[in-house]
Design a protein around this motif. Structure first.
Motif, PDB file in Angstrom:
ATOM      1  N   ARG A   1      22.601  39.106  39.631  1.00 33.75           N
ATOM      2  CA  ARG A   1      23.903  38.799  39.047  1.00 33.75           C
ATOM      3  C   ARG A   1      23.767  38.287  37.612  1.00 33.75           C
ATOM      4  O   ARG A   1      24.555  38.644  36.728  1.00 33.75           O
ATOM      5  N   ALA A   2      22.747  37.457  37.379  1.00 31.67           N
ATOM      6  CA  ALA A   2      22.536  36.964  36.013  1.00 31.67           C
ATOM      7  C   ALA A   2      22.183  38.106  35.068  1.00 31.67           C
ATOM      8  O   ALA A   2      22.651  38.163  33.926  1.00 31.67           O
ATOM      9  N   ARG A   3      21.332  39.034  35.558  1.00 34.30           N
ATOM     10  CA  ARG A   3      20.955  40.181  34.729  1.00 34.30           C
ATOM     11  C   ARG A   3      22.147  41.084  34.444  1.00 34.30           C
ATOM     12  O   ARG A   3      22.339  41.568  33.334  1.00 34.30           O
ATOM     13  N   GLU A   4      22.981  41.313  35.457  1.00 38.90           N
ATOM     14  CA  GLU A   4      24.179  42.127  35.252  1.00 38.90           C
ATOM     15  C   GLU A   4      25.126  41.468  34.248  1.00 38.90           C
ATOM     16  O   GLU A   4      25.727  42.143  33.407  1.00 38.90           O
ATOM     17  N   GLU A   5      25.267  40.140  34.338  1.00 43.58           N
ATOM     18  CA  GLU A   5      26.141  39.443  33.391  1.00 43.58           C
ATOM     19  C   GLU A   5      25.601  39.555  31.959  1.00 43.58           C
ATOM     20  O   GLU A   5      26.361  39.776  31.009  1.00 43.58           O
ATOM     21  N   ALA A   6      24.272  39.405  31.836  1.00 47.98           N
ATOM     22  CA  ALA A   6      23.677  39.524  30.494  1.00 47.98           C
ATOM     23  C   ALA A   6      23.857  40.932  29.938  1.00 47.98           C
ATOM     24  O   ALA A   6      24.165  41.113  28.749  1.00 47.98           O
ATOM     25  N   GLU A   7      23.691  41.944  30.822  1.00 48.84           N
ATOM     26  CA  GLU A   7      23.860  43.324  30.352  1.00 48.84           C
ATOM     27  C   GLU A   7      25.313  43.599  29.978  1.00 48.84           C
ATOM     28  O   GLU A   7      25.593  44.321  29.026  1.00 48.84           O
ATOM     29  N   ARG A   8      26.241  43.025  30.742  1.00 48.12           N
ATOM     30  CA  ARG A   8      27.647  43.219  30.411  1.00 48.12           C
ATOM     31  C   ARG A   8      27.965  42.636  29.033  1.00 48.12           C
ATOM     32  O   ARG A   8      28.644  43.260  28.208  1.00 48.12           O
ATOM     33  N   LYS A   9      27.451  41.423  28.791  1.00 48.48           N
ATOM     34  CA  LYS A   9      27.689  40.802  27.484  1.00 48.48           C
ATOM     35  C   LYS A   9      27.040  41.622  26.367  1.00 48.48           C
ATOM     36  O   LYS A   9      27.627  41.807  25.301  1.00 48.48           O
ATOM     37  N   ALA A  10      25.801  42.114  26.619  1.00 46.24           N
ATOM     38  CA  ALA A  10      25.123  42.924  25.593  1.00 46.24           C
ATOM     39  C   ALA A  10      25.889  44.213  25.337  1.00 46.24           C
ATOM     40  O   ALA A  10      26.014  44.663  24.187  1.00 46.24           O
ATOM     41  N   ARG A  11      26.424  44.817  26.404  1.00 49.52           N
ATOM     42  CA  ARG A  11      27.203  46.045  26.245  1.00 49.52           C
ATOM     43  C   ARG A  11      28.468  45.790  25.448  1.00 49.52           C
ATOM     44  O   ARG A  11      28.838  46.577  24.577  1.00 49.52           O
ATOM     45  N   GLU A  12      29.136  44.667  25.719  1.00 53.85           N
ATOM     46  CA  GLU A  12      30.343  44.338  24.952  1.00 53.85           C
ATOM     47  C   GLU A  12      30.013  44.102  23.494  1.00 53.85           C
ATOM     48  O   GLU A  12      30.764  44.514  22.598  1.00 53.85           O
ATOM     49  N   ILE A  13      28.879  43.423  23.239  1.00 51.42           N
ATOM     50  CA  ILE A  13      28.483  43.168  21.846  1.00 51.42           C
ATOM     51  C   ILE A  13      28.192  44.481  21.128  1.00 51.42           C
ATOM     52  O   ILE A  13      28.589  44.686  19.969  1.00 51.42           O
ATOM     53  N   ALA A  14      27.483  45.416  21.820  1.00 52.06           N
ATOM     54  CA  ALA A  14      27.158  46.706  21.204  1.00 52.06           C
ATOM     55  C   ALA A  14      28.417  47.506  20.898  1.00 52.06           C
ATOM     56  O   ALA A  14      28.546  48.106  19.828  1.00 52.06           O
TER      57      ALA A  14
END
Length: 292
Positions: free
Chosen positions: A39-52
């Protein structure tokens, strides 16, 4: 003896139950930890995707803004050059008209003297010089306008190429994100199957597949990091070329006005000296149309 054996069996059974409970607790803690990490990894990826995605939108807006500003500067520069050219032509025509009026005034005073033949050749040379100078100015401006148009077309091609590269990078990033989502879904499915599977062979097969998926996820994340780490190349011509073209166009306009003014300043005094040397009557004969 029988009671002792029964007690031992009961104790052994209790030990097995305790061990099974401990193993189940350890397995439960491991699964909980894996779920929390996932879940932490998915949250980090979601934030990175939004930033990109936000950076991609900002880059597209910046490119559109630079293009609009560049086109506006080019339009203003063309209008400024046209105004400068019109002013220079108006000044030249006014000076020529003024000189023509002065010559007409001298013609009215010249009536009865001999015609100086050498004056015809001199005035013809002056007229030819003015014509040649004007033609050279026209050719020079035409070449510079052609070069500016070629520069503009080349800049448009570079902008299109850069936009295509950005779109390709975003498409690659989106594909990697979709692939990662599928891998994570499959990993979650394997985790659920491990919870409900007691068969050792099946569990080993699922764990092997889980490790393979983790390796693929790591490779996927590494590819996304490399794509995001690529810097967006700025449009050099979007900032440098307009100012350079403006300086060049301004210099061309200044040179054009200077050439025309210099030509008039040099030719008109020479014509005055020739007419003064020839006298009023000679000036009249030189300017009056010759009849066959």
């Amino acid at each position: 003896m029988s009671n002792t054996e029964n007690s031992a069996l009961i104790a052994l059974s209790e030990l097995k139950n305790l061990e099974a409970a401990r193993v189940a607790e350890v397995e439960s803690e491991r699964r909980a930890k894996e779920d929390a990490e996932r879940r932490a990894r998915e949250e980090a990826e979601r934030k990175a995707r939004e930033i990109a995605e936000r950076k991609a939108r900002e880059e597209a807006e910046r490119i559109a803004k630079e293009t609009a500003e560049r086109e506006a500067r080019e339009r203003e520069e063309r209008l400024r050059l046209q105004e400068a050219d019109l002013r220079a032509r108006a000044e030249q025509e006014a000076r020529l008209k003024e000189e023509q009026m002065r010559l007409d005034a001298q013609v009215k005073l010249a009536e009865k003297k001999a015609r100086p033949m050498w004056l015809y050749g001199t005035l013809a040379a002056l007229v030819i010089g003015v014509g040649v100078g004007g033609y050279k100015i026209y050719e020079y401006n035409k070449k510079r306008d052609l070069q500016d148009e070629q520069d503009r077309i080349a800049q448009q091609e570079r902008d299109k190429k850069r936009d295509a590269e950005v779109a390709a990078l975003m498409a690659d990033l989106k594909g990697l994100q979709e692939e990662k989502k599928k891998l994570e879904d499959r990993q979650s499915q394997i985790a659920d199957e491990l919870k409900n599977t007691q068969d050792a062979a099946k569990r080993k097969e699922l764990e092997d597949e889980q490790r393979r998926l983790q390796a693929e996820l790591a490779a996927n994340e590494d590819k996304q990091k490399r794509i995001r780490a690529r810097p967006a190349r700025p449009s050099r011509a979007a900032t440098a070329s307009p100012s350079r073209r403006s300086r060049r166009a301004g210099s061309r306009s200044a040179r054009t006005s200077t050439i025309r003014s210099t030509a008039c300043d040099r030719l008109l005094p020479a014509a005055r000296e020739l007419l003064a040397a020839a006298g009023p009557e000679g000036a009249a004969e030189a300017i009056r149309p010759r009849r066959g």
